[in-house]
Design a protein around this motif. Structure first.
Motif, PDB file in Angstrom:
ATOM      1  N   LYS A 198     -48.157 -55.039  17.337  1.00 13.21           N
ATOM      2  CA  LYS A 198     -49.507 -55.323  17.857  1.00 13.21           C
ATOM      3  C   LYS A 198     -49.590 -56.752  18.388  1.00 13.21           C
ATOM      4  O   LYS A 198     -50.077 -56.981  19.491  1.00 13.21           O
ATOM      5  N   THR A 199     -49.116 -57.710  17.594  1.00 14.50           N
ATOM      6  CA  THR A 199     -49.194 -59.111  18.016  1.00 14.50           C
ATOM      7  C   THR A 199     -48.298 -59.369  19.218  1.00 14.50           C
ATOM      8  O   THR A 199     -48.660 -60.135  20.118  1.00 14.50           O
ATOM      9  N   LEU A 202     -50.171 -58.287  22.188  1.00  9.65           N
ATOM     10  CA  LEU A 202     -51.219 -59.260  22.501  1.00  9.65           C
ATOM     11  C   LEU A 202     -50.624 -60.497  23.178  1.00  9.65           C
ATOM     12  O   LEU A 202     -51.234 -61.076  24.075  1.00  9.65           O
ATOM     13  N   SER A 206     -51.616 -61.859  26.838  1.00 12.23           N
ATOM     14  CA  SER A 206     -52.040 -63.248  27.032  1.00 12.23           C
ATOM     15  C   SER A 206     -51.236 -63.908  28.141  1.00 12.23           C
ATOM     16  O   SER A 206     -51.791 -64.558  29.035  1.00 12.23           O
ATOM     17  N   TRP A 254     -47.617 -66.913  18.525  1.00 17.53           N
ATOM     18  CA  TRP A 254     -48.544 -66.525  19.593  1.00 17.53           C
ATOM     19  C   TRP A 254     -49.140 -67.764  20.246  1.00 17.53           C
ATOM     20  O   TRP A 254     -49.160 -67.899  21.474  1.00 17.53           O
TER      21      TRP A 254
END
Length: 484
Positions: A198-199, A202, A206, A254
């Motif tokens: 999931k990250t 993301l 981004s 992230w």
């Protein structure tokens, strides 16, 4: 069977997870190709011979069956094994770059975003899953070629570390997945177990978004939800992309990947990180600085009290009082901050309201307003100064000098203190949490050029106009209302 076969043919059967007989055939042909020349070694003559011709044919057959076996081997390996895949930053930047997707005379939809590798789910994949589900849980029915069994043991640890069931990768042919940016404008939910990516997804979104708003080009792009076109030769830079990340976990990878990519593109100064747990390294945001109407201030604060049951009455009351305070601050030219609102609604209600009233009278009646109000005589009788000013306004000035801010201040200061404290009971803990250390410095900063505090202050209006990234880490926020 490959997809080139006609699926409408009644004789068509697909079973990708059968024993790979092609391997045995390829090995047999290969052995034949190697041994045939030696079988006729005594009769060897220079130049082309029949034995070498036969060996060549056998070698070709071995290669042909090996190529048929290769995709089946890869697919069956994926049933049991899973590996981490890494992409070089340079390659990702090439995929995301706008310039190669734009020609001189037309758009080639420059807003395609790379999402990773996968396949679009269809009926054939459901059928393959059905085949896998008919096997035992450990997939012992799958017998890999003997020369691969030892090698696959080395990757078992990585498969176990990644978790989950890897067989989903074996039921489809994975290719680059790209989506058009327009699909993000609605509500999007990404869900999955821990470790399913999931990250990582993301992070990809981004980085894609950064590239979508980073280059000067004749491209169609999106600014704050509005589609715009840059004409050929227009010098406007497509750098108005705004990325706001609210990260409950403070994912360092992230955050750093976004920061590094913005620095690579030449506008690392537009990256702002807000982290209450790391106050010394955090940027500061004056949350109540930019507004069109004073009522917007109350819109941002009062709802944090909650709206369920009877609390709606308390929220409405708090909304009104916050509006009165904000209007008074705007009238006297005081910067509206959470800290000043908290002070005005707690112990500082009377001093604040009195200050607003004095500014009003000085502007309306002049510096000698105390003499005109005969304030000294009233003070001797024990009447408070704010009472004198309130009564005089209502009796003499309410019609000729009507002012909504002053009316609100008078209503605020004349409200019975006991009832006032009771009605804002739910608001005070919220304001206290937002104005206590370190929240006061972070979200109610004083913009003083001579201050020794050199932490950057983020102007949200400027951020929306010029673009950039605001990364907010909430890992230190144990209170849901404060985090909200």
């Amino acid at each position: 069977m490959s997809s080139k076969y006609n699926r409408t043919d009644g004789r068509y059967v697909e079973f990708l997870f059968r024993p790979i007989y092609e391997v045995n055939t390829a090995i047999a042909y290969g052995i034949g190709a190697i041994t045939t020349p030696f079988m006729t070694l005594g009769a060897f003559q220079p130049g082309a011979t029949v034995s070498f011709g036969i060996a060549g044919i056998l070698a070709g057959g071995s290669y042909l069956y090996a190529m048929k076996a290769k995709p089946l081997i890869e697919r069956q390996l994926k049933l049991k094994l899973n590996r981490k895949e890494f992409m070089d930053c340079k390659k990702l930047r090439e995929i995301n770059s706008l310039e190669p997707r734009i020609t001189n005379d037309k758009f080639v939809d420059p807003r395609h975003n790379f999402m990773g590798y996968g396949f679009e789910w269809g009926s054939e994949h459901a059928n393959r899953i059905y085949q896998v589900m008919n096997m035992d849980s450990k997939l012992t029915d799958i017998k890999l070629p003997f020369f691969l069994r030892k090698a696959t043991d080395e990757f078992q640890h990585e498969t176990e570390e990644l978790g989950g069931k890897p067989f989903i990768h074996a039921v489809g042919d994975e290719t680059e997945i790209k989506v058009v940016e327009d699909t993000y404008f609605g509500h999007t939910l990404i869900s999955g177990n821990i470790g399913t990516g999931k990250t990582t997804l993301l992070r990809l979104l981004s980085l894609n978004a950064i590239h979508m708003g980073a280059k000067e080009s004749s491209a169609r792009f999106n600014i704050n939800g509005q589609q715009n076109k840059i004409k050929q030769g227009d010098k406007t830079k497509n750098n108005s992309k705004v990325i706001v990340v609210i990260d409950p976990k403070n994912d360092t990878d992230w955050k750093e990947s976004i920061k590094q990519e913005m620095e690579h593109l030449g506008y690392g100064d537009r990256f702002f990180s807000v982290h209450p747990a790391a106050q010394s390294d955090s940027c500061r945001i004056p949350l109540l600085k930019n507004f069109v109407r004073v009522s917007e201030i109350a819109d941002r604060v009062a709802p944090l009290m909650g709206t369920s049951g009877g609390s709606k009455t308390f929220e409405d009351f708090a909304y009104e009082q916050i509006t009165f305070v904000a209007a008074g601050m705007e009238y006297i030219g005081t910067p509206i901050r959470l800290t000043s609102i908290q002070k005005a609604l707690s112990s500082g209600k009377i001093p604040f309201c009195e200050k607003v009233l004095r500014v009003f009278y000085e502007r309306t009646l002049g510096p000698e307003y105390e003499t005109k109000l005969n304030m000294a005589e009233y003070l001797k009788k024990g009447v408070e100064a704010w009472q004198v000013m309130s009564e005089y306004y209502k009796a003499r000035l309410s019609e000729s000098h009507e002012n909504a801010a002053i009316l609100g201040i008078i209503q605020l200061i004349e409200h019975p203190s006991e009832h006032f404290i009771k009605m804002i009971t739910s608001l005070r803990p919220v304001l206290t949490a937002l104005t206590s250390k370190p929240m006061d410095d972070l979200f109610s900063p004083i913009d003083d050029p001579e201050s020794e505090d050199k932490r950057r202050i983020v102007d949200l209006d400027n951020l929306m106009e010029k673009g950039g990234c605001l990364y907010i880490s909430l890992d230190s926020m144990t209170d849901n209302k404060t985090a909200g």
